[in-house]
Design an enzyme around this catalytic site. Structure first.
Site, PDB file in Angstrom:
ATOM      1  N   ASP A  18      -5.228  -0.198   1.665  1.00  0.00           N
ATOM      2  CA  ASP A  18      -3.563   0.546   0.877  1.00  0.00           C
ATOM      3  C   ASP A  18      -3.932   1.619   0.154  1.00  0.00           C
ATOM      4  OD1 ASP A  18      -0.039  -0.556   0.041  1.00  0.00           O
ATOM      5  OD2 ASP A  18      -1.138   1.437  -0.599  1.00  0.00           O
ATOM      6  N   ILE A  19      -3.191   2.464   0.225  1.00  0.00           N
ATOM      7  CA  ILE A  19      -3.380   4.611  -0.062  1.00  0.00           C
ATOM      8  C   ILE A  19      -2.838   3.901  -2.277  1.00  0.00           C
ATOM      9  CG2 ILE A  19      -1.429   5.201   0.029  1.00  0.00           C
ATOM     10  CD1 ILE A  19      -2.464   7.959   1.270  1.00  0.00           C
ATOM     11  N   ASN A  40       6.353  -7.967   2.511  1.00  0.00           N
ATOM     12  CA  ASN A  40       8.145  -7.664   2.057  1.00  0.00           C
ATOM     13  C   ASN A  40       8.948  -7.386   3.554  1.00  0.00           C
ATOM     14  OD1 ASN A  40       7.296  -7.647  -0.457  1.00  0.00           O
ATOM     15  ND2 ASN A  40       6.139  -5.876  -0.547  1.00  0.00           N
ATOM     16  N   GLU A  72       8.675  -0.605   2.164  1.00  0.00           N
ATOM     17  CA  GLU A  72       9.757   0.542   2.394  1.00  0.00           C
ATOM     18  C   GLU A  72       9.031   1.310   3.699  1.00  0.00           C
ATOM     19  OE1 GLU A  72       6.960   1.645  -0.808  1.00  0.00           O
ATOM     20  OE2 GLU A  72       7.316   0.814  -2.288  1.00  0.00           O
ATOM     21  N   VAL A  73       7.809   0.479   4.323  1.00  0.00           N
ATOM     22  CA  VAL A  73       7.634   1.429   5.443  1.00  0.00           C
ATOM     23  C   VAL A  73       8.124  -0.325   6.505  1.00  0.00           C
ATOM     24  CG1 VAL A  73       5.332   1.733   7.063  1.00  0.00           C
ATOM     25  CG2 VAL A  73       5.795   2.181   4.372  1.00  0.00           C
ATOM     26  N   HIS A 129       3.641  -5.217   7.762  1.00  0.00           N
ATOM     27  CA  HIS A 129       2.768  -5.341   7.459  1.00  0.00           C
ATOM     28  C   HIS A 129       2.819  -6.333   6.964  1.00  0.00           C
ATOM     29  CE1 HIS A 129       5.675  -2.776   5.402  1.00  0.00           C
ATOM     30  NE2 HIS A 129       4.144  -3.139   4.201  1.00  0.00           N
ATOM     31  N   HIS A 177       0.478  -7.316   3.472  1.00  0.00           N
ATOM     32  CA  HIS A 177      -0.524  -7.089   2.105  1.00  0.00           C
ATOM     33  C   HIS A 177      -1.058  -8.220   1.832  1.00  0.00           C
ATOM     34  CE1 HIS A 177       1.875  -3.647   0.698  1.00  0.00           C
ATOM     35  NE2 HIS A 177       2.907  -4.419   1.406  1.00  0.00           N
TER      36      HIS A 177
HETATM   37  P1  AMP Z   1       6.317  -2.365   1.851  1.00  0.00           P
HETATM   38  O1  AMP Z   1       6.698  -1.803   0.353  1.00  0.00           O
HETATM   39  O2  AMP Z   1       5.839  -3.521   1.093  1.00  0.00           O
HETATM   40  O3  AMP Z   1       6.899  -1.423   2.880  1.00  0.00           O
HETATM   41  O4  AMP Z   1       4.492  -1.767   1.771  1.00  0.00           O
HETATM   42  C1  AMP Z   1       3.764   0.068   1.769  1.00  0.00           C
HETATM   43  C2  AMP Z   1       2.683   0.408   1.550  1.00  0.00           C
HETATM   44  O5  AMP Z   1       2.187   1.290   2.068  1.00  0.00           O
HETATM   45  C3  AMP Z   1       2.432   0.088  -0.256  1.00  0.00           C
HETATM   46  O6  AMP Z   1       1.922  -0.101  -0.625  1.00  0.00           O
HETATM   47  C4  AMP Z   1       2.380   1.933   0.152  1.00  0.00           C
HETATM   48  O7  AMP Z   1       0.881   2.700  -0.470  1.00  0.00           O
HETATM   49  C5  AMP Z   1       0.922   2.159   1.816  1.00  0.00           C
HETATM   50  N1  AMP Z   1       1.317   2.998   2.832  1.00  0.00           N
HETATM   51  C6  AMP Z   1       1.975   4.103   2.558  1.00  0.00           C
HETATM   52  N2  AMP Z   1       1.073   5.465   3.287  1.00  0.00           N
HETATM   53  C7  AMP Z   1       0.149   4.548   3.351  1.00  0.00           C
HETATM   54  C8  AMP Z   1      -0.639   5.489   3.910  1.00  0.00           C
HETATM   55  N3  AMP Z   1      -0.853   6.839   4.649  1.00  0.00           N
HETATM   56  N4  AMP Z   1      -1.915   4.521   4.231  1.00  0.00           N
HETATM   57  C9  AMP Z   1      -2.171   3.599   3.738  1.00  0.00           C
HETATM   58  N5  AMP Z   1      -1.585   2.809   2.788  1.00  0.00           N
HETATM   59  C10 AMP Z   1       0.031   3.718   2.707  1.00  0.00           C
END
Ligand code: AMP
Length: 120
Positions: free
Chosen positions: A33-34, A91, A99-100, A104, A106
């Site tokens: 994770d970034i 999530n 968010e994405v 995925h 975690h």
């Molecule tokens: P979520 O809130 O479960 O959708 O988590 C999205 C996760 O993606 C967050 O923990 C971010 O820090 C992570 N994230 C967003 N962009 C990147 C990226 N380019 N590389 C790695 N992780 C990312």
């Protein structure tokens, strides 16, 4: 919900932006994770286009599902998380704080993770 091909994990899968790969095979990509929230914070994603865990559960093949669980186990071993444990989070949509919009998991570990859900 239709899959949005402009999400950041879709861009990672297409090689348009870099990632810090932990594991990759036919069905799965895992990367750090970034913005890590723990000493170990790995994201595990299917290569197929699934918006969230519900979509994945409904539409993914048995091979894709097995590959995801196998990847979690393999990463736990790679990162020495099996003995002291770790947390796995998916999530999902707005109430889940997703968010994405590419499914995925975690994997968080390397320290006690605290309460499962904030009480505030
Ligand atoms: P979520 O809130 O479960 O959708 O988590 C999205 C996760 O993606 C967050 O923990 C971010 O820090 C992570 N994230 C967003 N962009 C990147 C990226 N380019 N590389 C790695 N992780 C990312």
């Amino acid at each position: 919900m239709a899959y949005d091909e402009s999400n950041i994990f879709a861009k990672i899968l297409r090689g348009e932006i870099p990632n810090d790969t932990v594991l990759e095979n036919q069905h799965v990509l895992a990367f750090n994770d970034i913005t890590p929230k723990a000493p170990v914070h790995v994201l595990v994603i299917p290569k197929g286009q699934y918006t969230d865990i519900h979509d994945f559960g409904q539409r993914a093949s048995s091979d894709e599902k097995a590959a995801l669980f196998d990847a979690v186990a393999e990463i736990a071993e790679m990162k020495n998380l099996e003995e002291e444990g770790f947390r796995t989070i998916a999530n999902t949509k707005s109430n889940g704080g997703q968010e994405v919009s590419h499914f995925h998991l975690h994997i968080l570990g390397g320290a006690p993770m605290g309460p499962m859900v904030s009480s505030s």
